[in-house]
Design a protein around this motif. Sequence first.
Motif, PDB file in Angstrom:
ATOM      1  N   VAL A  84       0.947  -1.421  -0.013  1.00  0.00           N
ATOM      2  CA  VAL A  84       0.088   0.100   0.068  1.00  0.00           C
ATOM      3  C   VAL A  84       0.925   1.294  -0.022  1.00  0.00           C
ATOM      4  CG1 VAL A  84      -1.868   1.150   1.339  1.00  0.00           C
ATOM      5  CG2 VAL A  84      -1.929  -1.276   1.469  1.00  0.00           C
ATOM      6  N   THR A  85       0.854   1.994  -1.221  1.00  0.00           N
ATOM      7  CA  THR A  85       1.603   3.197  -1.121  1.00  0.00           C
ATOM      8  C   THR A  85       1.202   4.603  -0.825  1.00  0.00           C
ATOM      9  OG1 THR A  85       0.861   3.374  -3.549  1.00  0.00           O
ATOM     10  CG2 THR A  85       3.021   1.895  -3.049  1.00  0.00           C
ATOM     11  N   ASP A  86      -0.134   4.591  -0.469  1.00  0.00           N
ATOM     12  CA  ASP A  86      -0.797   5.940  -0.310  1.00  0.00           C
ATOM     13  C   ASP A  86      -1.280   5.954   1.348  1.00  0.00           C
ATOM     14  OD1 ASP A  86      -2.848   3.878  -0.483  1.00  0.00           O
ATOM     15  OD2 ASP A  86      -4.129   5.296  -1.413  1.00  0.00           O
ATOM     16  N   ARG A  87      -1.524   5.012   2.003  1.00  0.00           N
ATOM     17  CA  ARG A  87      -2.211   5.052   3.233  1.00  0.00           C
ATOM     18  C   ARG A  87      -1.267   4.223   4.144  1.00  0.00           C
ATOM     19  NH1 ARG A  87      -5.637   9.239   3.497  1.00  0.00           N
ATOM     20  NH2 ARG A  87      -6.366   9.349   1.411  1.00  0.00           N
ATOM     21  N   PHE A  88      -1.494   4.532   5.596  1.00  0.00           N
ATOM     22  CA  PHE A  88      -0.859   3.910   6.795  1.00  0.00           C
ATOM     23  C   PHE A  88      -1.995   2.783   7.056  1.00  0.00           C
ATOM     24  CE2 PHE A  88      -0.104   3.552  11.382  1.00  0.00           C
ATOM     25  CZ  PHE A  88       1.343   3.254  11.148  1.00  0.00           C
ATOM     26  N   LEU A  89      -1.530   1.565   7.213  1.00  0.00           N
ATOM     27  CA  LEU A  89      -2.378   0.590   7.656  1.00  0.00           C
ATOM     28  C   LEU A  89      -2.448   0.538   9.273  1.00  0.00           C
ATOM     29  CD1 LEU A  89      -1.557  -2.469   5.511  1.00  0.00           C
ATOM     30  CD2 LEU A  89      -3.284  -0.783   5.108  1.00  0.00           C
ATOM     31  N   LEU A  90      -3.476  -0.173   9.821  1.00  0.00           N
ATOM     32  CA  LEU A  90      -3.782  -0.016  11.250  1.00  0.00           C
ATOM     33  C   LEU A  90      -3.978  -1.539  11.518  1.00  0.00           C
ATOM     34  CD1 LEU A  90      -6.188   2.970  11.835  1.00  0.00           C
ATOM     35  CD2 LEU A  90      -4.058   2.846  12.148  1.00  0.00           C
ATOM     36  N   THR A  91      -3.346  -2.109  12.507  1.00  0.00           N
ATOM     37  CA  THR A  91      -3.811  -3.543  13.135  1.00  0.00           C
ATOM     38  C   THR A  91      -5.185  -3.492  13.585  1.00  0.00           C
ATOM     39  OG1 THR A  91      -1.309  -3.694  13.567  1.00  0.00           O
ATOM     40  CG2 THR A  91      -3.003  -5.362  14.667  1.00  0.00           C
ATOM     41  N   THR A  92      -5.976  -4.543  13.193  1.00  0.00           N
ATOM     42  CA  THR A  92      -7.242  -4.769  13.543  1.00  0.00           C
ATOM     43  C   THR A  92      -7.524  -5.846  14.518  1.00  0.00           C
ATOM     44  OG1 THR A  92      -7.948  -5.725  11.861  1.00  0.00           O
ATOM     45  CG2 THR A  92      -8.209  -3.307  12.002  1.00  0.00           C
ATOM     46  N   ALA A  93      -6.551  -6.751  14.383  1.00  0.00           N
ATOM     47  CA  ALA A  93      -6.415  -8.150  14.992  1.00  0.00           C
ATOM     48  C   ALA A  93      -5.112  -8.629  14.913  1.00  0.00           C
ATOM     49  CB  ALA A  93      -7.612  -9.058  14.633  1.00  0.00           C
ATOM     50  N   PHE A  94      -4.909  -9.397  15.908  1.00  0.00           N
ATOM     51  CA  PHE A  94      -3.468 -10.134  16.031  1.00  0.00           C
ATOM     52  C   PHE A  94      -3.432 -11.342  16.900  1.00  0.00           C
ATOM     53  CE2 PHE A  94       0.802 -11.121  15.990  1.00  0.00           C
ATOM     54  CZ  PHE A  94       1.355 -10.828  14.687  1.00  0.00           C
ATOM     55  N   ASN A  95      -3.300 -12.541  16.493  1.00  0.00           N
ATOM     56  CA  ASN A  95      -3.003 -13.777  17.305  1.00  0.00           C
ATOM     57  C   ASN A  95      -1.723 -14.270  17.299  1.00  0.00           C
ATOM     58  OD1 ASN A  95      -6.260 -14.032  17.627  1.00  0.00           O
ATOM     59  ND2 ASN A  95      -6.261 -14.355  15.292  1.00  0.00           N
ATOM     60  N   LEU A  96      -1.338 -14.451  18.378  1.00  0.00           N
ATOM     61  CA  LEU A  96       0.039 -15.128  18.462  1.00  0.00           C
ATOM     62  C   LEU A  96       0.139 -16.376  19.148  1.00  0.00           C
ATOM     63  CD1 LEU A  96       2.498 -14.392  20.863  1.00  0.00           C
ATOM     64  CD2 LEU A  96       1.161 -12.219  20.557  1.00  0.00           C
ATOM     65  N   LEU A  97       1.203 -17.040  18.945  1.00  0.00           N
ATOM     66  CA  LEU A  97       1.447 -18.521  19.601  1.00  0.00           C
ATOM     67  C   LEU A  97       2.877 -18.515  20.027  1.00  0.00           C
ATOM     68  CD1 LEU A  97       0.607 -21.517  20.065  1.00  0.00           C
ATOM     69  CD2 LEU A  97       1.507 -22.008  17.638  1.00  0.00           C
ATOM     70  N   PHE A  98       3.147 -18.741  21.174  1.00  0.00           N
ATOM     71  CA  PHE A  98       4.398 -18.839  21.824  1.00  0.00           C
ATOM     72  C   PHE A  98       4.784 -20.248  21.480  1.00  0.00           C
ATOM     73  CE2 PHE A  98       2.186 -15.521  24.026  1.00  0.00           C
ATOM     74  CZ  PHE A  98       3.118 -14.417  24.031  1.00  0.00           C
ATOM     75  N   THR A  99       6.053 -20.667  20.856  1.00  0.00           N
ATOM     76  CA  THR A  99       6.521 -21.791  20.911  1.00  0.00           C
ATOM     77  C   THR A  99       7.738 -22.170  21.614  1.00  0.00           C
ATOM     78  OG1 THR A  99       7.661 -21.297  18.835  1.00  0.00           O
ATOM     79  CG2 THR A  99       5.404 -22.273  18.419  1.00  0.00           C
ATOM     80  N   ARG A 100       8.541 -21.261  22.103  1.00  0.00           N
ATOM     81  CA  ARG A 100       9.549 -21.454  22.851  1.00  0.00           C
ATOM     82  C   ARG A 100       9.933 -19.881  23.344  1.00  0.00           C
ATOM     83  NH1 ARG A 100      13.999 -24.283  20.333  1.00  0.00           N
ATOM     84  NH2 ARG A 100      15.501 -23.329  21.955  1.00  0.00           N
ATOM     85  N   PRO A 101      10.809 -20.167  24.709  1.00  0.00           N
ATOM     86  CA  PRO A 101      11.271 -18.973  25.170  1.00  0.00           C
ATOM     87  C   PRO A 101      12.460 -18.303  24.550  1.00  0.00           C
ATOM     88  CG  PRO A 101      11.794 -20.844  26.504  1.00  0.00           C
ATOM     89  CD  PRO A 101      10.922 -21.229  25.416  1.00  0.00           C
ATOM     90  N   LEU A 102      12.349 -17.107  24.353  1.00  0.00           N
ATOM     91  CA  LEU A 102      13.641 -16.255  23.802  1.00  0.00           C
ATOM     92  C   LEU A 102      14.465 -16.178  24.827  1.00  0.00           C
ATOM     93  CD1 LEU A 102      11.921 -13.593  21.255  1.00  0.00           C
ATOM     94  CD2 LEU A 102      13.492 -15.985  20.735  1.00  0.00           C
TER      95      LEU A 102
END
Length: 160
Positions: A84-102
């Motif tokens: 997208v070259t004209d507009r800033f996007l916004l996060t509307t949802a995010f799902n995450l899965l932790f698989t190992r400690p950093l």
Amino acid sequence: MTLPDSAPPAVVGAEAHFRALESLYSAAPINRLFESELEIPASGFARILFTIDSRFFHAGGAAHGTSYFKMLDDAAFYAANSLVTDRFLLTTAFNLLFTRPLREGPVVAEGRWVSGQRRVFVAEARLVDSSGEEAARGTGTFMRSRIPLATLPGYRKDAA
């Protein structure tokens, strides 16, 4: 006028947009807390390089989830916004899965666009630790905002 052979080529088109997004990322105040570097090598792909140290640990001696979320969201976001070259996007949802400690050390967040090209975009990201193991993954949805990219501090198409 002919430029000398040593002059860098002008950055135009998609490359100019990618460099401007990288500049926008660098200018974001949050990145003074989370030192990191964004690379956008191609449309629909973003990579963030960062290092985890004990400042980011929870009481159990590994990185707190805020570090995971921030880097996964950013990598997926910039993969999508590279389209997208004209507009800033916004996060509307995010799902995450932790698989190992950093633990302490370098980490790479890799984001890839999955679908959507008009108003809503889906992108995914993963964190890879210094041993090459995946530590987390996430999927986000991003929506076009009313904010023109060109009005944001740091977004410069002349950034090289």
